[in-house]
Design a protein around this motif. Structure first.
Motif, PDB file in Angstrom:
ATOM      1  N   ALA A  43       0.828  -1.206   0.000  1.00  0.00           N
ATOM      2  CA  ALA A  43       0.000   0.000   0.000  1.00  0.00           C
ATOM      3  C   ALA A  43       0.867   1.263   0.000  1.00  0.00           C
ATOM      4  CB  ALA A  43      -0.934  -0.001   1.210  1.00  0.00           C
ATOM      5  N   ILE A  44       1.931   1.253   0.787  1.00  0.00           N
ATOM      6  CA  ILE A  44       2.823   2.416   0.844  1.00  0.00           C
ATOM      7  C   ILE A  44       3.519   2.625  -0.498  1.00  0.00           C
ATOM      8  CG2 ILE A  44       4.946   3.306   1.897  1.00  0.00           C
ATOM      9  CD1 ILE A  44       3.937   1.921   4.531  1.00  0.00           C
ATOM     10  N   MET A  92       1.105   4.115  -2.987  1.00  0.00           N
ATOM     11  CA  MET A  92       0.832   5.540  -2.793  1.00  0.00           C
ATOM     12  C   MET A  92       2.027   6.406  -3.170  1.00  0.00           C
ATOM     13  SD  MET A  92      -1.504   5.755   0.647  1.00  0.00           S
ATOM     14  CE  MET A  92      -0.357   4.896   1.715  1.00  0.00           C
ATOM     15  N   VAL A  93       3.238   5.957  -2.813  1.00  0.00           N
ATOM     16  CA  VAL A  93       4.424   6.782  -3.022  1.00  0.00           C
ATOM     17  C   VAL A  93       4.917   6.741  -4.467  1.00  0.00           C
ATOM     18  CG1 VAL A  93       6.855   7.078  -2.351  1.00  0.00           C
ATOM     19  CG2 VAL A  93       5.137   6.602  -0.607  1.00  0.00           C
ATOM     20  N   ASN A 148       1.329   6.289  -7.899  1.00  0.00           N
ATOM     21  CA  ASN A 148       0.249   7.282  -8.020  1.00  0.00           C
ATOM     22  C   ASN A 148      -1.116   6.777  -7.576  1.00  0.00           C
ATOM     23  OD1 ASN A 148       2.008   9.280  -9.029  1.00  0.00           O
ATOM     24  ND2 ASN A 148       1.866   8.387 -11.077  1.00  0.00           N
ATOM     25  N   GLU A 149      -1.139   5.880  -6.598  1.00  0.00           N
ATOM     26  CA  GLU A 149      -2.414   5.454  -6.040  1.00  0.00           C
ATOM     27  C   GLU A 149      -2.900   6.530  -5.076  1.00  0.00           C
ATOM     28  OE1 GLU A 149      -2.045   1.485  -4.479  1.00  0.00           O
ATOM     29  OE2 GLU A 149      -1.480   0.675  -6.424  1.00  0.00           O
ATOM     30  N   SER A 150      -4.193   6.550  -4.845  1.00  0.00           N
ATOM     31  CA  SER A 150      -4.771   7.612  -4.023  1.00  0.00           C
ATOM     32  C   SER A 150      -4.224   7.570  -2.597  1.00  0.00           C
ATOM     33  CB  SER A 150      -6.293   7.490  -3.995  1.00  0.00           C
ATOM     34  OG  SER A 150      -6.670   6.305  -3.324  1.00  0.00           O
ATOM     35  N   VAL A 151      -4.086   8.763  -2.026  1.00  0.00           N
ATOM     36  CA  VAL A 151      -3.632   8.918  -0.651  1.00  0.00           C
ATOM     37  C   VAL A 151      -4.718   9.676   0.089  1.00  0.00           C
ATOM     38  CG1 VAL A 151      -1.864   9.889   0.857  1.00  0.00           C
ATOM     39  CG2 VAL A 151      -1.228   9.076  -1.415  1.00  0.00           C
ATOM     40  N   SER A 152      -5.110   9.141   1.229  1.00  0.00           N
ATOM     41  CA  SER A 152      -6.071   9.850   2.064  1.00  0.00           C
ATOM     42  C   SER A 152      -5.653   9.690   3.516  1.00  0.00           C
ATOM     43  CB  SER A 152      -7.488   9.296   1.860  1.00  0.00           C
ATOM     44  OG  SER A 152      -7.572   7.974   2.372  1.00  0.00           O
ATOM     45  N   LYS A 177      -6.698   6.328   4.915  1.00  0.00           N
ATOM     46  CA  LYS A 177      -5.861   5.230   4.416  1.00  0.00           C
ATOM     47  C   LYS A 177      -4.538   5.186   5.188  1.00  0.00           C
ATOM     48  CE  LYS A 177      -5.357   3.643  -0.184  1.00  0.00           C
ATOM     49  NZ  LYS A 177      -4.967   3.891  -1.593  1.00  0.00           N
ATOM     50  N   VAL A 178      -3.910   6.336   5.366  1.00  0.00           N
ATOM     51  CA  VAL A 178      -2.658   6.407   6.126  1.00  0.00           C
ATOM     52  C   VAL A 178      -2.890   5.983   7.568  1.00  0.00           C
ATOM     53  CG1 VAL A 178      -0.872   7.984   6.989  1.00  0.00           C
ATOM     54  CG2 VAL A 178      -1.647   8.159   4.612  1.00  0.00           C
TER      55      VAL A 178
END
Length: 108
Positions: free
Chosen positions: A71-72, A75-76, A79-83, A86-87
């Motif tokens: 997942a990290i 996101m990093v 370009n997957e969504s970051v919210s 989620k974090v």
């Protein structure tokens, strides 16, 4: 040493999960072979860890490391969504992994 095997297996799980994405359904031969080698190596380290650790704890940590790491990376780098939520849940997962480690005993 069992914990090192477990962490190695979990980190390799991140690599082969990303490899699965880029193998495009195993239609790219080189990436597919590398992914399969990653799967085999990941499970090798997991199996080595299971000689000394309880299976429930080890499996939860193994899959948790793979899920959090993937997942990290997504996101990093992908370009997957970051919210914020989620974090939060990834941090909760990592906290749970640490809690399992702190409350488990390695077998002799």
């Amino acid at each position: 040493m069992a914990w090192m095997y477990l962490v190695m297996g979990g980190l390799l799980e991140v690599l082969w999960a990303i490899g699965l994405k880029y193998s495009d359904g195993f239609s790219h031969p080189l990436i597919s072979v590398l992914t399969i080698m990653g799967i085999a190596t990941s499970f090798y380290f997991f199996a080595k860890a299971l000689k000394y650790l309880p299976v429930g704890t080890a499996y939860a940590i193994f899959t948790g490391l793979g899920a959090a790491g993937t997942a990290i990376i997504g996101m990093v780098y992908l370009n997957e969504s970051v919210s914020l939520i989620k974090v939060f849940f990834i941090l909760l997962l990592i906290s749970s992994i640490i809690g399992l480690k702190l409350n488990s005993k390695e077998e002799a």
